[in-house]
Design a protein around this motif. Structure first.
Motif, mmCIF file in Angstrom:
data_model
loop_
_atom_site.group_PDB
_atom_site.id
_atom_site.type_symbol
_atom_site.label_atom_id
_atom_site.label_comp_id
_atom_site.label_asym_id
_atom_site.label_seq_id
_atom_site.Cartn_x
_atom_site.Cartn_y
_atom_site.Cartn_z
ATOM 1 N N LEU A 8 0.801 -1.224 0.000
ATOM 2 C CA LEU A 8 0.000 0.000 0.000
ATOM 3 C C LEU A 8 0.837 1.279 0.000
ATOM 4 C CD1 LEU A 8 -2.930 0.893 -0.083
ATOM 5 C CD2 LEU A 8 -2.905 0.952 2.394
ATOM 6 N N PRO A 9 1.860 1.441 0.844
ATOM 7 C CA PRO A 9 2.661 2.677 0.788
ATOM 8 C C PRO A 9 3.346 2.892 -0.561
ATOM 9 C CG PRO A 9 3.097 1.501 2.823
ATOM 10 C CD PRO A 9 2.267 0.595 1.968
ATOM 11 N N THR A 10 3.801 1.822 -1.190
ATOM 12 C CA THR A 10 4.445 1.941 -2.499
ATOM 13 C C THR A 10 3.451 2.382 -3.562
ATOM 14 O OG1 THR A 10 5.965 0.180 -1.877
ATOM 15 C CG2 THR A 10 5.792 0.691 -4.219
ATOM 16 N N ILE A 11 2.270 1.820 -3.533
ATOM 17 C CA ILE A 11 1.247 2.162 -4.525
ATOM 18 C C ILE A 11 0.787 3.606 -4.347
ATOM 19 C CG2 ILE A 11 -1.111 1.655 -5.263
ATOM 20 C CD1 ILE A 11 -0.460 -1.305 -4.598
ATOM 21 N N ILE A 12 0.555 4.023 -3.119
ATOM 22 C CA ILE A 12 0.132 5.404 -2.872
ATOM 23 C C ILE A 12 1.234 6.376 -3.276
ATOM 24 C CG2 ILE A 12 -0.467 7.065 -1.069
ATOM 25 C CD1 ILE A 12 -2.009 4.810 0.297
ATOM 26 N N GLY A 13 2.477 6.044 -2.967
ATOM 27 C CA GLY A 13 3.599 6.889 -3.371
ATOM 28 C C GLY A 13 3.701 7.022 -4.879
ATOM 29 N N CYS A 18 3.469 10.011 -9.813
ATOM 30 C CA CYS A 18 3.312 9.879 -11.262
ATOM 31 C C CYS A 18 2.116 10.623 -11.840
ATOM 32 C CB CYS A 18 3.196 8.409 -11.636
ATOM 33 S SG CYS A 18 4.685 7.481 -11.269
ATOM 34 N N PHE A 19 1.216 11.098 -10.994
ATOM 35 C CA PHE A 19 0.007 11.723 -11.516
ATOM 36 C C PHE A 19 -0.216 13.102 -10.922
ATOM 37 C CE2 PHE A 19 -0.842 7.198 -12.038
ATOM 38 C CZ PHE A 19 -1.275 7.164 -13.353
ATOM 39 N N GLU A 20 -0.748 13.985 -11.740
ATOM 40 C CA GLU A 20 -1.286 15.271 -11.306
ATOM 41 C C GLU A 20 -2.786 15.032 -11.183
ATOM 42 O OE1 GLU A 20 -0.973 19.490 -10.785
ATOM 43 O OE2 GLU A 20 0.671 18.270 -11.513
ATOM 44 N N TRP A 21 -3.393 15.498 -10.128
ATOM 45 C CA TRP A 21 -4.804 15.199 -9.886
ATOM 46 C C TRP A 21 -5.655 16.428 -10.159
ATOM 47 C CZ3 TRP A 21 -6.084 10.259 -9.087
ATOM 48 C CH2 TRP A 21 -5.057 9.392 -8.741
#
Length: 70
Positions: A8-13, A18-21
């Motif tokens: 989970l921490p890796t995915i959230i990071g 990688c994305f602008e929201w």
């Protein structure tokens, strides 16, 4: 610890990096950072849902064409 909790921490990071929201309100209007406040009022319910749903659309920050050029 289950695999999902370790990842989970890796995915959230990765999502943050990688994305602008782009943030939209309930009327599909783009909210600009620092200019508009997000309505955080709650409606009655077991899990305290928001009155207006928060809608976000990921836009990639990384331009892959720079990596693909030879």
């Amino acid at each position: 610890m289950p695999l999902a909790m370790r990842e989970l921490p890796t995915i959230i990071g990765a999502l943050i990096q990688c994305f602008e929201w782009k943030v939209f309100d309930s009327q599909a209007q783009i909210l600009h950072y620092g200019k508009t406040l997000i309505n955080m009022d709650e409606r009655p319910g077991l899990t305290a849902p928001r009155v207006n749903d928060l809608i976000v659309v990921p836009v990639t920050r990384l331009n892959l064409t720079n990596f693909l050029q030879v």
